[in-house]
Design a protein around this motif. Structure first.
Motif, PDB file in Angstrom:
ATOM      1  N   TRP A 151       5.163  -8.420   9.842  1.00 54.10           N
ATOM      2  CA  TRP A 151       3.870  -8.626   9.189  1.00 54.10           C
ATOM      3  C   TRP A 151       3.007  -9.588   9.992  1.00 54.10           C
ATOM      4  O   TRP A 151       3.476 -10.607  10.488  1.00 54.10           O
ATOM      5  CB  TRP A 151       4.076  -9.179   7.777  1.00 54.10           C
ATOM      6  CG  TRP A 151       4.714  -8.203   6.844  1.00 54.10           C
ATOM      7  CD1 TRP A 151       5.995  -8.240   6.369  1.00 54.10           C
ATOM      8  CD2 TRP A 151       4.115  -7.036   6.279  1.00 54.10           C
ATOM      9  NE1 TRP A 151       6.227  -7.169   5.544  1.00 54.10           N
ATOM     10  CE2 TRP A 151       5.092  -6.410   5.466  1.00 54.10           C
ATOM     11  CE3 TRP A 151       2.852  -6.460   6.372  1.00 54.10           C
ATOM     12  CZ2 TRP A 151       4.836  -5.241   4.761  1.00 54.10           C
ATOM     13  CZ3 TRP A 151       2.595  -5.290   5.670  1.00 54.10           C
ATOM     14  CH2 TRP A 151       3.582  -4.694   4.870  1.00 54.10           C
TER      15      TRP A 151
ATOM     16  N   LYS B 176       6.191   0.494   9.436  1.00 54.58           N
ATOM     17  CA  LYS B 176       6.459   0.275   8.017  1.00 54.58           C
ATOM     18  C   LYS B 176       7.935   0.056   7.713  1.00 54.58           C
ATOM     19  O   LYS B 176       8.286  -0.316   6.592  1.00 54.58           O
ATOM     20  CB  LYS B 176       5.923   1.440   7.193  1.00 54.58           C
ATOM     21  CG  LYS B 176       6.656   2.754   7.394  1.00 54.58           C
ATOM     22  CD  LYS B 176       6.070   3.829   6.492  1.00 54.58           C
ATOM     23  CE  LYS B 176       6.807   5.152   6.624  1.00 54.58           C
ATOM     24  NZ  LYS B 176       6.231   6.182   5.721  1.00 54.58           N
TER      25      LYS B 176
ATOM     26  N   SER C  38       0.856  -1.185   0.000  1.00 53.93           N
ATOM     27  CA  SER C  38       0.000   0.000   0.000  1.00 53.93           C
ATOM     28  C   SER C  38       0.892   1.236   0.000  1.00 53.93           C
ATOM     29  O   SER C  38       2.083   1.171   0.323  1.00 53.93           O
ATOM     30  CB  SER C  38      -0.906   0.003   1.231  1.00 53.93           C
ATOM     31  OG  SER C  38      -0.135   0.031   2.422  1.00 53.93           O
TER      32      SER C  38
ATOM     33  N   GLU D  75     -10.438  -2.044   5.791  1.00 50.17           N
ATOM     34  CA  GLU D  75      -9.313  -2.308   4.910  1.00 50.17           C
ATOM     35  C   GLU D  75      -9.348  -3.705   4.304  1.00 50.17           C
ATOM     36  O   GLU D  75      -8.520  -4.045   3.482  1.00 50.17           O
ATOM     37  CB  GLU D  75      -8.008  -2.084   5.670  1.00 50.17           C
ATOM     38  CG  GLU D  75      -7.829  -0.629   6.089  1.00 50.17           C
ATOM     39  CD  GLU D  75      -6.627  -0.419   6.976  1.00 50.17           C
ATOM     40  OE1 GLU D  75      -6.072  -1.415   7.462  1.00 50.17           O
ATOM     41  OE2 GLU D  75      -6.249   0.738   7.192  1.00 50.17           O
ATOM     42  N   GLU D  76     -10.273  -4.533   4.739  1.00 49.53           N
ATOM     43  CA  GLU D  76     -10.367  -5.878   4.187  1.00 49.53           C
ATOM     44  C   GLU D  76     -11.580  -6.035   3.282  1.00 49.53           C
ATOM     45  O   GLU D  76     -11.808  -7.102   2.744  1.00 49.53           O
ATOM     46  CB  GLU D  76     -10.443  -6.905   5.326  1.00 49.53           C
ATOM     47  CG  GLU D  76      -9.207  -6.926   6.199  1.00 49.53           C
ATOM     48  CD  GLU D  76      -9.394  -7.808   7.414  1.00 49.53           C
ATOM     49  OE1 GLU D  76     -10.344  -8.598   7.435  1.00 49.53           O
ATOM     50  OE2 GLU D  76      -8.589  -7.699   8.340  1.00 49.53           O
TER      51      GLU D  76
ATOM     52  N   VAL E  95      -4.269  -9.947   2.339  1.00 49.22           N
ATOM     53  CA  VAL E  95      -3.599  -8.744   2.832  1.00 49.22           C
ATOM     54  C   VAL E  95      -3.035  -9.024   4.221  1.00 49.22           C
ATOM     55  O   VAL E  95      -3.654  -9.710   5.036  1.00 49.22           O
ATOM     56  CB  VAL E  95      -4.559  -7.531   2.863  1.00 49.22           C
ATOM     57  CG1 VAL E  95      -5.732  -7.763   3.808  1.00 49.22           C
ATOM     58  CG2 VAL E  95      -3.807  -6.257   3.234  1.00 49.22           C
ATOM     59  N   SER E  96      -1.848  -8.491   4.472  1.00 50.56           N
ATOM     60  CA  SER E  96      -1.227  -8.550   5.789  1.00 50.56           C
ATOM     61  C   SER E  96      -0.892  -7.129   6.218  1.00 50.56           C
ATOM     62  O   SER E  96      -0.623  -6.266   5.379  1.00 50.56           O
ATOM     63  CB  SER E  96       0.049  -9.400   5.744  1.00 50.56           C
ATOM     64  OG  SER E  96       0.720  -9.359   6.989  1.00 50.56           O
ATOM     65  N   ARG E  97      -0.899  -6.886   7.532  1.00 50.15           N
ATOM     66  CA  ARG E  97      -0.609  -5.549   8.055  1.00 50.15           C
ATOM     67  C   ARG E  97       0.630  -5.567   8.941  1.00 50.15           C
ATOM     68  O   ARG E  97       0.992  -6.592   9.506  1.00 50.15           O
ATOM     69  CB  ARG E  97      -1.790  -5.037   8.877  1.00 50.15           C
ATOM     70  CG  ARG E  97      -3.035  -4.762   8.082  1.00 50.15           C
ATOM     71  CD  ARG E  97      -4.104  -4.169   8.999  1.00 50.15           C
ATOM     72  NE  ARG E  97      -5.312  -3.884   8.273  1.00 50.15           N
ATOM     73  CZ  ARG E  97      -6.226  -4.793   7.949  1.00 50.15           C
ATOM     74  NH1 ARG E  97      -6.041  -6.052   8.285  1.00 50.15           N
ATOM     75  NH2 ARG E  97      -7.306  -4.453   7.282  1.00 50.15           N
ATOM     76  N   ARG E  98       1.228  -4.390   9.059  1.00 53.04           N
ATOM     77  CA  ARG E  98       2.294  -4.180  10.041  1.00 53.04           C
ATOM     78  C   ARG E  98       2.129  -2.773  10.606  1.00 53.04           C
ATOM     79  O   ARG E  98       1.686  -1.852   9.903  1.00 53.04           O
ATOM     80  CB  ARG E  98       3.672  -4.347   9.405  1.00 53.04           C
ATOM     81  CG  ARG E  98       3.979  -3.347   8.299  1.00 53.04           C
ATOM     82  CD  ARG E  98       5.357  -3.568   7.701  1.00 53.04           C
ATOM     83  NE  ARG E  98       5.600  -2.668   6.572  1.00 53.04           N
ATOM     84  CZ  ARG E  98       6.701  -2.701   5.819  1.00 53.04           C
ATOM     85  NH1 ARG E  98       7.651  -3.593   6.067  1.00 53.04           N
ATOM     86  NH2 ARG E  98       6.854  -1.849   4.812  1.00 53.04           N
ATOM     87  N   ASN E  99       2.478  -2.582  11.861  1.00 55.41           N
ATOM     88  CA  ASN E  99       2.371  -1.267  12.487  1.00 55.41           C
ATOM     89  C   ASN E  99       3.544  -0.373  12.127  1.00 55.41           C
ATOM     90  O   ASN E  99       3.383   0.827  11.906  1.00 55.41           O
ATOM     91  CB  ASN E  99       2.267  -1.418  14.005  1.00 55.41           C
ATOM     92  CG  ASN E  99       0.973  -2.087  14.423  1.00 55.41           C
ATOM     93  OD1 ASN E  99      -0.076  -1.837  13.832  1.00 55.41           O
ATOM     94  ND2 ASN E  99       1.040  -2.950  15.430  1.00 55.41           N
TER      95      ASN E  99
ATOM     96  N   HIS F 197       1.975   0.109   5.126  1.00 53.36           N
ATOM     97  CA  HIS F 197       1.476  -0.668   6.258  1.00 53.36           C
ATOM     98  C   HIS F 197       0.732  -1.935   5.852  1.00 53.36           C
ATOM     99  O   HIS F 197       0.413  -2.760   6.708  1.00 53.36           O
ATOM    100  CB  HIS F 197       0.552   0.188   7.126  1.00 53.36           C
ATOM    101  CG  HIS F 197       1.270   1.252   7.894  1.00 53.36           C
ATOM    102  ND1 HIS F 197       2.105   0.973   8.958  1.00 53.36           N
ATOM    103  CD2 HIS F 197       1.301   2.596   7.740  1.00 53.36           C
ATOM    104  CE1 HIS F 197       2.604   2.099   9.438  1.00 53.36           C
ATOM    105  NE2 HIS F 197       2.136   3.102   8.713  1.00 53.36           N
ATOM    106  N   ARG F 198       0.431  -2.096   4.566  1.00 49.90           N
ATOM    107  CA  ARG F 198      -0.314  -3.267   4.122  1.00 49.90           C
ATOM    108  C   ARG F 198       0.394  -3.914   2.937  1.00 49.90           C
ATOM    109  O   ARG F 198       0.904  -3.225   2.052  1.00 49.90           O
ATOM    110  CB  ARG F 198      -1.756  -2.883   3.748  1.00 49.90           C
ATOM    111  CG  ARG F 198      -2.536  -2.359   4.933  1.00 49.90           C
ATOM    112  CD  ARG F 198      -3.989  -2.081   4.610  1.00 49.90           C
ATOM    113  NE  ARG F 198      -4.182  -1.054   3.606  1.00 49.90           N
ATOM    114  CZ  ARG F 198      -4.062   0.249   3.823  1.00 49.90           C
ATOM    115  NH1 ARG F 198      -3.695   0.697   5.002  1.00 49.90           N
ATOM    116  NH2 ARG F 198      -4.290   1.108   2.861  1.00 49.90           N
TER     117      ARG F 198
END
Length: 247
Positions: A70, A64, A35, A128-129, A58-62, A39-40
């Motif tokens: 992840w 970047k 993204s 976001e999903e 999709v995977s997220r992380r706080n 963050h995604r």
């Protein structure tokens, strides 16, 4: 999937490192797309908890800047995924409208044949999903195999791979890189144009990824002179001069 870093855009890339078990599985995990805020991470996988063959996750992380933070990926759901193949995601956020669109490739029923390019818009609730129903991007698709959309940051240029008529090479086995433009993000795409023999070979040239400033186009290709992997796919880059703001 793996990650490589460099100290600056003028420095060489470091040794790739595996992203680890939160992202990678025992199945085929591929086609990563970040993204715009970093963050995604969107990617495709054929792990068995999906809707069909390949699905998009999709995977997220706080943080970047932490490539190994992840979280476990989440399937994007039925707005994007079907019982067919969905892969090659490309995230685009329109700076003017704030609309987030996920472009991707699918061979689902209702297309023009083979692999076609689709677009799905993030729902207005900001989840976001949750992406809305995917729509065929007819200007970029054809009765042949069209894959790998890579969109310039301003949304006015897109690179894709295709074996449509005009592709270099013979026998229908070659795949080339093509480019299409549009006047604004609210306009339709123009007919894709082959990038020509400076970039394309008579073999397979695909997987385009455009740098943030639009001056570097990365892609994969086998068989080229200088390929480290011989007949396997290596990563190549072609450059162009810096774009003007008006481009």
């Amino acid at each position: 999937m793996w990650v490589s870093q460099r100290a600056s855009v003028k420095d060489p890339w470091g040794t790739p490192q595996n992203l680890g078990p939160n992202i990678n599985s025992a199945f085929n995990d591929a086609s990563p797309a970040l993204s715009s805020d970093g963050h995604r991470l969107y990617f495709s996988s054929n792990c068995p908890d999906g809707f069909g063959n390949n699905d998009i996750y999709v995977s997220r992380r706080n943080n970047k800047r932490d490539d190994f933070a992840w979280q476990p990926p989440v399937n994007l759901g039925g707005g994007v995924n079907t019982i067919a193949d969905e892969q090659g995601p490309e995230y685009f956020e329109d700076d003017e409208t704030g609309i987030i669109t996920l472009y991707f490739v699918s061979n689902r029923l209702g297309g023009l044949d083979g692999n076609d390019i689709y677009a799905s818009t993030l729902n207005e609730d900001g989840d976001e999903e949750t992406f809305g129903p995917a729509v065929l991007v007819t200007e970029l698709s054809s009765p042949f195999d069209d894959q790998g959309p890579a969109i310039r940051r301003d949304g006015r240029e897109v690179y894709l791979t295709s074996n449509r008529p005009g592709t270099l090479g013979a026998g229908g086995q070659a795949i080339d890189l093509w480019v299409a433009t549009r006047a604004s993000t609210s306009d339709p795409w123009a007919t894709p144009v082959n990038l020509g023999p400076v970039v394309n070979s008579v073999f397979i040239d695909g997987g385009p990824a455009l740098s943030r400033n639009g001056t570097e186009l990365y892609f994969h290709s086998p068989f080229r002179p200088g390929n480290v992997g011989g007949p396997m796919f290596d990563i190549w880059v072609t450059t162009r001069t810096k774009l003007r703001h008006s481009d």
